[in-house]
Design a protein around this motif. Structure first.
Motif, PDB file in Angstrom:
ATOM      1  N   SER A  48     -15.311 -45.688   8.053  1.00 18.51           N
ATOM      2  CA  SER A  48     -14.910 -47.057   7.728  1.00 18.51           C
ATOM      3  C   SER A  48     -15.406 -47.490   6.354  1.00 18.51           C
ATOM      4  N   ARG A  49     -16.449 -46.840   5.883  1.00 23.33           N
ATOM      5  CA  ARG A  49     -17.020 -47.193   4.579  1.00 23.33           C
ATOM      6  C   ARG A  49     -16.521 -46.278   3.470  1.00 23.33           C
ATOM      7  N   GLY A  50     -15.422 -45.575   3.757  1.00 23.48           N
ATOM      8  CA  GLY A  50     -14.741 -44.827   2.710  1.00 23.48           C
ATOM      9  C   GLY A  50     -15.253 -43.430   2.455  1.00 23.48           C
ATOM     10  N   LEU A  51     -16.106 -42.908   3.330  1.00 21.66           N
ATOM     11  CA  LEU A  51     -16.648 -41.570   3.138  1.00 21.66           C
ATOM     12  C   LEU A  51     -15.752 -40.517   3.800  1.00 21.66           C
ATOM     13  N   ALA A  52     -15.776 -39.317   3.251  1.00 22.40           N
ATOM     14  CA  ALA A  52     -15.048 -38.194   3.841  1.00 22.40           C
ATOM     15  C   ALA A  52     -15.886 -37.642   4.992  1.00 22.40           C
ATOM     16  N   VAL A  53     -15.327 -37.672   6.205  1.00 25.06           N
ATOM     17  CA  VAL A  53     -16.077 -37.338   7.413  1.00 25.06           C
ATOM     18  C   VAL A  53     -15.360 -36.239   8.186  1.00 25.06           C
ATOM     19  N   VAL A  54     -16.128 -35.246   8.620  1.00 26.68           N
ATOM     20  CA  VAL A  54     -15.627 -34.204   9.515  1.00 26.68           C
ATOM     21  C   VAL A  54     -16.427 -34.276  10.814  1.00 26.68           C
ATOM     22  N   ILE A  55     -15.725 -34.290  11.939  1.00 27.38           N
ATOM     23  CA  ILE A  55     -16.346 -34.285  13.256  1.00 27.38           C
ATOM     24  C   ILE A  55     -16.123 -32.905  13.875  1.00 27.38           C
ATOM     25  N   VAL A  56     -17.187 -32.293  14.333  1.00 28.08           N
ATOM     26  CA  VAL A  56     -17.108 -30.982  14.977  1.00 28.08           C
ATOM     27  C   VAL A  56     -17.458 -31.173  16.453  1.00 28.08           C
ATOM     28  N   GLU A  57     -16.550 -30.778  17.335  1.00 23.81           N
ATOM     29  CA  GLU A  57     -16.735 -30.965  18.779  1.00 23.81           C
ATOM     30  C   GLU A  57     -16.508 -29.646  19.517  1.00 23.81           C
ATOM     31  N   GLU A  58     -17.460 -29.279  20.361  1.00 24.09           N
ATOM     32  CA  GLU A  58     -17.343 -28.033  21.113  1.00 24.09           C
ATOM     33  C   GLU A  58     -16.258 -28.104  22.181  1.00 24.09           C
ATOM     34  N   GLY A  59     -16.091 -29.283  22.776  1.00 29.03           N
ATOM     35  CA  GLY A  59     -15.084 -29.445  23.817  1.00 29.03           C
ATOM     36  C   GLY A  59     -13.695 -29.632  23.242  1.00 29.03           C
ATOM     37  N   ASP A  60     -12.739 -29.787  24.126  1.00 27.00           N
ATOM     38  CA  ASP A  60     -11.347 -29.976  23.727  1.00 27.00           C
ATOM     39  C   ASP A  60     -10.964 -31.446  23.793  1.00 27.00           C
ATOM     40  N   TYR A  61      -9.853 -31.777  23.146  1.00 26.94           N
ATOM     41  CA  TYR A  61      -9.324 -33.136  23.221  1.00 26.94           C
ATOM     42  C   TYR A  61      -8.325 -33.225  24.369  1.00 26.94           C
ATOM     43  N   TYR A  62      -8.492 -34.252  25.190  1.00 24.84           N
ATOM     44  CA  TYR A  62      -7.560 -34.517  26.290  1.00 24.84           C
ATOM     45  C   TYR A  62      -7.121 -35.969  26.211  1.00 24.84           C
ATOM     46  N   ASP A  63      -5.859 -36.204  26.541  1.00 32.83           N
ATOM     47  CA  ASP A  63      -5.394 -37.585  26.675  1.00 32.83           C
ATOM     48  C   ASP A  63      -5.185 -37.902  28.146  1.00 32.83           C
ATOM     49  N   ARG A  64      -4.716 -39.091  28.425  1.00 31.18           N
ATOM     50  CA  ARG A  64      -4.654 -39.541  29.818  1.00 31.18           C
ATOM     51  C   ARG A  64      -3.680 -38.735  30.668  1.00 31.18           C
ATOM     52  N   SER A  65      -2.781 -37.994  30.041  1.00 31.10           N
ATOM     53  CA  SER A  65      -1.879 -37.166  30.834  1.00 31.10           C
ATOM     54  C   SER A  65      -2.626 -36.041  31.536  1.00 31.10           C
ATOM     55  N   HIS A  66      -3.831 -35.704  31.033  1.00 33.96           N
ATOM     56  CA  HIS A  66      -4.622 -34.643  31.649  1.00 33.96           C
ATOM     57  C   HIS A  66      -5.513 -35.160  32.773  1.00 33.96           C
ATOM     58  N   PHE A  67      -5.664 -36.487  32.892  1.00 34.22           N
ATOM     59  CA  PHE A  67      -6.605 -37.062  33.848  1.00 34.22           C
ATOM     60  C   PHE A  67      -5.891 -37.340  35.167  1.00 34.22           C
ATOM     61  N   SER A  68      -5.666 -36.286  35.907  1.00 32.52           N
ATOM     62  CA  SER A  68      -4.876 -36.356  37.133  1.00 32.52           C
ATOM     63  C   SER A  68      -5.660 -36.886  38.324  1.00 32.52           C
ATOM     64  N   GLY A  69      -6.983 -36.897  38.226  1.00 37.20           N
ATOM     65  CA  GLY A  69      -7.794 -37.282  39.372  1.00 37.20           C
ATOM     66  C   GLY A  69      -8.067 -36.139  40.321  1.00 37.20           C
ATOM     67  N   ARG A  70      -7.449 -34.986  40.091  1.00 35.40           N
ATOM     68  CA  ARG A  70      -7.711 -33.811  40.935  1.00 35.40           C
ATOM     69  C   ARG A  70      -8.960 -33.116  40.409  1.00 35.40           C
TER      70      ARG A  70
END
Length: 527
Positions: A48-70
């Motif tokens: 937000s303050r204009g800096l170049a930022v890289v985020i490194v995450e070991e897990g995967d990205y999921y959206d709500r279509s993956h949240f089946s409740g099963r």
């Protein structure tokens, strides 16, 4: 499951390791390792303050279509080690943590509390900085606005709220209230711990991370940080690796002016130790908020356990003494699996789920544990011994909650333990039960709020990081997650972690934009 999921432009800022066909070499102002409460808030503030930022995450990205409740689908996706992380000592205490974009915020119950004033005053008295209301109020407000924090809707709290309200009132408690949550528009499906299927819960995969990406940050998923880079004595970047689509190794290198470690309370200290950082406090001072549960049977009431949120009501009269009562309803699958019964007894118990009240409590612990490397990177060795003071507080929680149930008309109170369930018909049986030579191992104890293993301190003899979250003796290296929190809170910690991380990241941004230190010298940096 939604029929349609929106595709936003910021999704183009996400790169998964499995989609890479070559190694990556990047430069940034700051790299953030982790996307949970601390890492996401830090990344957002820096971007937000204009800096170049890289985020490194070991897990995967999921959206709500993956949240089946099963559970068989979502637990392997969202939880580290299938939720099997445990602290061992004088009791076995499960402490599940997340591994996904959003970290543990994706799988928590959504409760949002500010850091208690008494705790902040204790930090100030230790010389850790200014944690006054005036200093932190703007940061609390920013976090609460981002998360859309508001009281839980009584419709979705369900009958358990009325039961505890009635029972607590009968015992003279006054601080009875719906809990504040980050779930505007919640429809009460009760799947908070398994990924919200409507995106009502503002976990960081829904709130902070998309906004950081909208502001130019880049997110790399499926990459595990392996090594810090250095130039002389200064930390200048990080190396990570993941699996490409063919099962081979793909490497990521990010050179940066600052590295923010936000891998979580269990894994941040282990990563730092692997990088050669030596500090006697690293991995120590672990607090957990040990939590207990007491159940009760109301045979004539349908408690709608499968149609209400797991945690929406609280009783805070004893919070100043270290005891906070909060809901803790679990899914039907958990009800059956945790019963330790078999045969007809198991069938009867499982069939009683609609009439079984679930509620719990957590303690602000004075006990401290330790995290060390374990047999596998997903299973660190977590040692924690519940001391006498804390166990007395735990027993008071059991006693008080059982009395609430009886005052509300419970037919039977159930105290679960590893070896079975203790059934209590009245107060006389409760009192006789509590006169037994009880030990922590006799109870079902869980924990969800690990903190403190790379805590802020006055100096290297008192902690791992200074008040600016800089690791002592390691220029360019910061910790902004639950590991940096200086002590047990007695309150659900995500707002505290986000507040401290956002504030620290803003100060880091000032230093990166003005290396001579001319900014931020006249007072508190504002959001």
């Amino acid at each position: 499951m939604p029929a349609q999921v929106e595709h936003f432009r910021w999704r183009q800022q996400i790169t998964a390791a499995r989609d890479c066909d070559e190694d990556l070499d990047l430069e940034a102002d700051a790299v953030v390792i982790g996307s949970g409460a601390g890492g996401a808030a830090a990344a957002y503030e820096l971007a937000s303050r204009g800096l170049a930022v890289v985020i490194v995450e070991e897990g995967d990205y999921y959206d709500r279509s993956h949240f089946s409740g099963r559970l068989t689908e979502v637990v392997p996706k969202l939880y580290r080690a299938f939720g099997s992380n445990c602290a061992t000592g004088n009791a076995l205490i499960p402490v599940p943590v997340g591994r996904n974009v959003g970290g543990t915020t994706t799988i928590n119950s959504g409760t949002c509390m500010r850091t208690p004033a008494a705790v902040r005053e204790h930090w100030r008295a230790r010389g850790l900085g200014d944690f006054s209301d005036a200093a932190l109020a703007p940061w609390f407000e920013q976090v609460e606005a981002m998360l859309k924090v508001q009281p839980a809707d009584p419709r979705h709290v369900g009958p358990i709220g009325d039961i505890i309200d009635q029972g607590a009132a009968a015992l003279g408690f006054e601080a009875r209230h719906p809990l504040r949550r980050n779930a505007e528009g919640c429809d009460g499906q009760g799947l908070c711990q398994f990924g919200c299927p409507t995106d009502a819960k503002q976990s960081t995969n829904v709130s902070y991370i998309p906004r950081a990406l909208e502001r130019g940050a880049f997110l790399f998923t499926g990459f595990r940080a392996t090594r810090l880079e250095r130039d002389g004595g200064r930390v200048t970047g990080v190396r990570a690796r993941g699996r490409d689509g063919q099962g081979g190794t793909v490497r990521l290198r990010v050179r940066s002016r600052a590295v923010v470690v936000a891998m979580g309370t269990f894994f941040t200290p282990l990563f730092l130790r692997r990088q050669g950082i030596r500090n006697r406090h690293l991995g120590r001072h672990l607090t957990l908020h040990p939590a207990g549960v007491v159940n009760a049977l109301f045979p004539d009431r349908d408690l709608a356990n499968s149609r209400t949120i797991p945690q929406g009501f609280g009783v805070a009269d004893l919070a100043d003494q270290g005891l906070m009562f909060e809901g803790g309803t679990i899914p039907l699958a958990g009800h059956g699996l945790l019963s330790n019964l078999n045969g007809r007894d198991w069938v009867r118990f499982t069939e009683s789920y609609p009439h079984t009240a679930y509620f719990g409590f957590m303690i602000r612990d004075t006990s401290e544990g330790r995290v060390r490397p374990g047999p596998h990177r997903d299973w660190p060795l977590i040692r924690y011994h519940l001391n006498r003071h804390d166990f007395r507080l735990f027993l008071r929680g059991v006693d008080t909650l059982a009395r609430m149930y009886f005052a509300a008309g419970a037919r039977e109170v159930l105290v679960p333990g590893p070896e079975g369930i203790t059934r209590l018909k009245d107060l006389h049986q409760l009192e006789a039960f509590l006169r037994r030579p009880l030990k922590p191992r006799h109870f079902l104890i869980t924990a969800y709020h690990p903190l403190g293993t790379a805590r802020l301190g006055r100096d290297a003899d008192d902690g791992v990081c200074d008040a600016e979250h800089r690791v002592f003796g390691q220029p360019g290296l910061y910790v902004m997650d639950g590991a940096a929190v200086p002590s047990s809170l007695g309150a659900n910690p995500q707002v505290t972690i986000m507040t401290l991380a956002g504030r620290a990241a803003a100060r880091l941004a000032d230093r990166l934009q003005d290396p001579q230190g001319r900014k931020g010298q006249t007072g508190e940096t504002r959001p």
